[in-house]
Design an enzyme around this catalytic site. Structure first.
Site, PDB file in Angstrom:
ATOM      1  N   LYS A  55       0.438  -1.506  -0.029  1.00 25.63           N
ATOM      2  CA  LYS A  55      -0.046   0.373  -0.301  1.00 25.63           C
ATOM      3  C   LYS A  55       0.643   1.691  -0.389  1.00 25.63           C
ATOM      4  O   LYS A  55       0.665   2.534  -0.716  1.00 25.63           O
ATOM      5  CB  LYS A  55      -1.120  -0.101   1.306  1.00 25.63           C
ATOM      6  CG  LYS A  55      -1.728  -1.874   1.141  1.00 25.63           C
ATOM      7  CD  LYS A  55      -2.874  -1.171   3.088  1.00 25.63           C
ATOM      8  CE  LYS A  55      -3.790  -2.340   2.385  1.00 25.63           C
ATOM      9  NZ  LYS A  55      -4.686  -2.688   3.545  1.00 25.63           N
ATOM     10  N   GLY A  82      -0.714   0.900   6.935  1.00 31.91           N
ATOM     11  CA  GLY A  82      -0.820  -0.025   7.612  1.00 31.91           C
ATOM     12  C   GLY A  82      -2.029  -1.178   6.807  1.00 31.91           C
ATOM     13  O   GLY A  82      -3.157  -1.058   6.231  1.00 31.91           O
ATOM     14  N   ASP A  83      -2.060  -2.493   7.567  1.00 31.90           N
ATOM     15  CA  ASP A  83      -2.971  -3.582   7.524  1.00 31.90           C
ATOM     16  C   ASP A  83      -3.412  -3.921   8.771  1.00 31.90           C
ATOM     17  O   ASP A  83      -2.013  -4.567   9.559  1.00 31.90           O
ATOM     18  CB  ASP A  83      -2.393  -3.956   6.159  1.00 31.90           C
ATOM     19  CG  ASP A  83      -3.979  -4.953   5.469  1.00 31.90           C
ATOM     20  OD1 ASP A  83      -4.506  -4.755   4.965  1.00 31.90           O
ATOM     21  OD2 ASP A  83      -3.919  -6.140   5.987  1.00 31.90           O
ATOM     22  N   SER A  84      -4.471  -5.102   8.899  1.00 31.10           N
ATOM     23  CA  SER A  84      -4.623  -6.123   9.576  1.00 31.10           C
ATOM     24  C   SER A  84      -5.383  -6.573   9.680  1.00 31.10           C
ATOM     25  O   SER A  84      -6.158  -6.840   8.538  1.00 31.10           O
ATOM     26  CB  SER A  84      -6.194  -5.155  10.759  1.00 31.10           C
ATOM     27  OG  SER A  84      -5.137  -3.983  11.750  1.00 31.10           O
ATOM     28  N   GLY A 119       0.129  -4.599  10.595  1.00 29.42           N
ATOM     29  CA  GLY A 119       1.620  -4.530   9.788  1.00 29.42           C
ATOM     30  C   GLY A 119       1.289  -3.358   9.705  1.00 29.42           C
ATOM     31  O   GLY A 119       0.565  -2.161   8.974  1.00 29.42           O
TER      32      GLY A 119
END
Length: 226
Positions: A55, A82-84, A119
């Site tokens: 991203k 961010g990524d969850s 992340g």
């Protein structure tokens, strides 16, 4: 002040940064998350880091190619992504998107411990060296760092009627693990072991560490006037 771009459309991530004194410019990455997930062979935790990096890089490419007009003409710029994902029994549980899938997820995780991984990727862009020699002042990628954080989450056990009422809000459809602790779903989380901001989608301590690792002073990202 160093301008900050948030490579996410998540209201929670934006609110976290705003609450910490940072007023981010929003640029949605439009990354094909499913394509990345389909070809990924690592752990669920590592996947979140890969997604956040993808991203960030997608947004960086757009900024370098053609900076949006709302980006200030500064010497430096920070991009945060961010990524969850919720992990349960070694499997990633992302956004369920439908009522049927939400029911299926909750039938598995209710009353169980899960792990929420987020992340984080932070990048520093700065003016190209040729600016002082008559260059166009375009931004270039100078540094990029990624790190993840994990919080254990004990999921509650809503009654069937409570679960249907929660599904009717449609809140769980677009959040990792089919729940969020800062909305209707907060009442259905029994316990957290770790940083609650990780569960919300962006750990401020992790982001600050990444910013500091690149030699930047965290308060320089604050939007307040000096």
């Amino acid at each position: 002040m160093i301008p900050v771009v948030l490579a996410s459309q998540s209201p929670a991530r934006r609110q976290i940064l705003t609450g910490a004194g940072i007023d981010p410019i929003i640029i949605v990455s439009e990354v094909d998350e499913r394509a990345i997930e389909a070809g990924f062979t690592g752990t669920v935790a590592d996947l979140t880091t890969s997604l956040s990096a993808a991203k960030a890089r997608a947004v960086i490419e757009r900024i370098v190619a053609a900076p949006p007009p709302d980006i200030p003409d500064n010497d430096s710029l920070v991009v945060i992504a961010g990524d969850s994902l919720l992990e349960f029994e070694g499997r990633a549980i992302g956004k369920p998107e439908t009522a049927e899938r939400t029911r299926s997820v909750w039938s598995e995780i209710a009353g169980r411990w899960t792990q929420l991984h987020t992340g984080h990727t932070v990048a520093l862009l700065s003016q190209a060296p040729d600016r002082v020699n008559g260059g166009d002042g375009s931004l270039e990628l100078r540094a990029i760092r990624s790190r993840r954080s994990t919080t254990s989450v004990l999921i509650g056990s809503p009654s069937p009627n409570e679960l249907e009422a929660y599904i009717a809000t449609e809140e769980p459809f677009q959040v990792a693990g089919a729940l969020t602790i800062d909305g209707f779903g907060g009442a259905f989380v029994d316990r957290l072991d770790g940083d609650h901001l990780t569960v919300l989608g962006l750990s401020l301590p992790v982001v600050r560490e990444l910013v500091s690792d690149m030699g930047l002073f965290w308060p320089d990202l604050w939007s307040r006037a000096d």
